[in-house]
Enzyme design. Structure first.
Site, short mmCIF file in Angstrom:
data_model
loop_
_atom_site.label_atom_id
_atom_site.label_comp_id
_atom_site.label_asym_id
_atom_site.label_seq_id
_atom_site.Cartn_x
_atom_site.Cartn_y
_atom_site.Cartn_z
CG ASN A 1 -1.58 1.35 1.45
OD1 ASN A 1 -1.24 2.07 2.38
ND2 ASN A 1 -2.50 1.70 0.58
CG ASP B 1 -1.05 5.87 0.65
OD1 ASP B 1 -0.39 5.79 1.70
OD2 ASP B 1 -2.28 5.72 0.58
NE ARG C 1 -1.27 -8.79 7.80
CZ ARG C 1 -0.97 -7.56 8.17
NH1 ARG C 1 0.03 -6.91 7.61
NH2 ARG C 1 -1.67 -6.97 9.12
CG ASP D 1 0.02 -3.82 5.79
OD1 ASP D 1 -0.49 -4.06 6.90
OD2 ASP D 1 0.45 -2.69 5.46
CE1 TYR E 1 -7.65 2.89 4.52
CE2 TYR E 1 -6.33 1.16 5.50
CZ TYR E 1 -7.31 2.11 5.61
OH TYR E 1 -7.96 2.29 6.80
CG LEU E 2 -3.33 -2.91 -3.13
CD1 LEU E 2 -2.07 -2.12 -3.47
CD2 LEU E 2 -2.98 -4.38 -2.90
CD GLU F 1 -4.18 -5.09 8.34
OE1 GLU F 1 -4.07 -4.77 9.53
OE2 GLU F 1 -3.46 -4.61 7.45
CG HIS G 1 1.11 -7.04 14.16
ND1 HIS G 1 0.08 -7.72 13.54
CD2 HIS G 1 1.45 -6.03 13.33
CE1 HIS G 1 -0.18 -7.14 12.38
NE2 HIS G 1 0.63 -6.12 12.23
#
Length: 539
Positions: free
Chosen positions: A102, A170, A198, A200, A204-205, A241, A306
């Site tokens: 992202n 970004d 995974r 992230d 937003y991507l 995510e 995390h």
């Protein structure tokens, strides 16, 4: 895909830099992690998710990447990574790694070229504006730290978009060349043996700000990612995510041709409402909200990870209920939307409640995830800033630094917990391995039992009606196999009558204590306070 191995895998999340230091420099590394693989094998986990280990200025726990094709020198070399992968495969452990695309670090060569040369192709790898855009409704991810998601860069003479820290510009995912770079990064690590990624900050991507983007084209990019990955390794998977509302989840799965797994953020938030109220109703509600998913897809369930325990998909009043129950002090909360604590301190160290919560999480629809240290009941350090409170080094023994490192304490990435209740002298692997009644040995039994019940990952679940509002009961059926599960969310014992006409025989598989066997015709089942029982259903 050769097999749907992830449907019943037990996942374990760790950060290499806080797991085990092999060379005494104070930082965990791949050689240290490799030495710990036998421990993880004995625990019963069979898939590791590694947090970012790429070269990074570490402004955001390694999520500010400055080189996608290498290992942070503090953690070892690419050779060390390959040796770790070989050792993991020998033990039957798969490895997922973070794909952080992202944004990049401001120190990434792409951004350095982009800010220096308007005519460079890398200029369009990021999102720019000549004037400060008006205030947006969309907030930065860290509202307590970054009030604006556009930052002026003197060298570029323009503003760039950053939805995380300003040091993390970004990427412009609407640019086909950026998407091609992402596939190239995936191909590199697949060649080194990883079993997937995974993704992230997946929303937003797919939803860039400040550029014209074809949203359907970006959604289709998830399909391209799966197709590309399958062309290199047929059993690799994508884990996203995506902390979004229930009606926004289905596009991430598509028709089974996009993400294989999603973190079940919504279920986790409703779980904690149920725990705070000691009532099953929020669980019943969220299971109705969740969409049906394709057969080859799966949810990934967790208790803590995390970051903070995020609570931004529920109502304000519900969030306040959770705060009152588990994080009543302001220092225990973060960003106004989450809890920055590990579970044991949240429940006051109550072993009964700890067991019930993990037992339930391991048998809800989906596959289970453990965060390092959960198996021994590690605590948190609220004196550390932000999310760092739950990112302290693994506690292996009662030796200095908890056996994590032989370096002076000041060289560690974070101090080891050293208080009276959760300090490494008391809470560590070595002590608990010697104690048959320890949380660690209980967790090994939980994992072993979970892996012996493939119905939980592959079967069809049914919620069962009970006459006790605090008791959540459900069952999974898979072919001619079935399991039935009951959890008492309340701090008082009860006897539960199942509202069912079945006369099936129930055999205890796993429970909080030894109970009297259930007669084949008996429907009333006793449960202790915070009690739980897993049954094999015999026809």
């Amino acid at each position: 895909m050769r097999e749907l191995w992830y449907k019943n895998a037990v996942f374990y999340s760790l950060d290499v830099e806080t797991f085990m230091d092999s060379n005494g420099d104070g930082i965990g590394d791949f050689r240290g992690l490799t030495h710990c693989l036998d421990y993880l094998t004995a625990l019963g986990v069979n898939c590791l998710w590694l947090l970012p280990f790429y070269p990074s200025p570490n402004r955001d726990n390694g999520y500010d990447v400055m080189d996608y094709y290498n290992v942070d020198p503090r953690l070892g070399t690419l050779g060390d990574f390959v040796e770790f992968m070989h050792a993991a495969h020998e033990r039957g452990i798969r490895v997922l790694i973070d794909l952080v695309v992202n944004h990049t670090s401001e120190q990434h060569p792409w951004f350095q070229e982009a800010r220096s040369n308007k005519d460079s192709k890398y200029r369009d790898y990021y999102i720019w504006a000549d004037e400060a855009p008006p205030d947006e409704e969309v907030k930065t991810i860290f509202p307590d730290v970054e009030s604006n998601m556009w930052h002026y860069d003197e060298k570029a003479g323009a503003y760039y978009l950053h939805r995380f820290y300003r040091e993390q510009p970004d990427l412009n995912s609407a640019n086909p060349e950026v998407r091609e770079e992402i596939l190239k990064i995936m191909g590199f690590w697949l060649e080194l043996g990883v079993s997937g990624f995974r993704i992230d900050a997946a929303p937003y991507l797919l939803e860039p700000i400040g550029v014209d983007a074809d949203l359907e084209e970006l959604k289709h990019f998830m399909t391209e990612m799966q197709e590309f990955m399958a062309s290199r390794r047929t059993d690799a998977v994508l884990l996203a995510e995506a902390n979004v509302s229930a009606d926004e989840l289905s596009p991430y799965f598509g028709n089974g041709d996009r993400m294989h797994l999603l973190f079940n953020f919504l279920l986790n938030q409703y779980k904690f409402i149920a725990f705070a109220r000691q009532d099953q109703e929020p669980l019943l509600e969220v299971l109705k909200l969740l969409p049906e998913i394709p057969y080859n897809c799966q949810w990934l369930n967790f208790v803590r990870h995390h970051d903070e325990l995020t609570l931004d998909c529920i109502e304000d009043e519900q969030r306040e209920e959770i705060f009152r129950a588990f994080a009543p002090e302001e220092n225990m909360q973060i960003y106004g939307r989450g809890v920055r604590r590990r579970l044991p301190p949240m429940v006051g160290g109550d072993r009964r409640q700890l067991e019930m919560i993990y037992s339930l999480s391991f048998c809800l629809p989906g596959a289970p995830l453990l965060r390092y240290g959960e198996e021994i009941g590690m605590g948190d350090d609220l004196s550390l800033e932000g999310r760092d409170s739950v990112r302290t080094p693994m506690q292996w023994s009662d030796s200095p630094n908890g056996g994590f490192s032989s370096a002076p304490a000041e060289k560690l990435p974070h101090p080891v917990i050293d208080d009276d209740k959760y300090g490494y002298h008391k809470i560590n692997v070595t002590v608990q391995q010697r104690d048959p009644n320890s949380l660690l040995n209980w967790m090994e039994r939980l994992i072993r039992t979970r892996r012996q019940c493939p119905e939980l990952g592959a079967g069809q679940y049914t919620v069962l009606q009970t006459d006790e509002p605090a008791v959540f009961a459900h069952r999974f059926d898979w072919g001619d196999r079935a399991v039935l599960l009951m959890h008492n969310l309340a701090n008082k014992p009860c006897s539960v009558t199942l509202k069912s006409e079945t006369n099936e025989h129930l055999t205890d598989l796993f429970s909080d204590r030894s109970y009297e066997p259930i007669n084949g015709h008996t429907k009333t089942i006793p449960l202790e306070a915070f009690g739980y029982r897993w049954f094999r259903v015999n026809q």
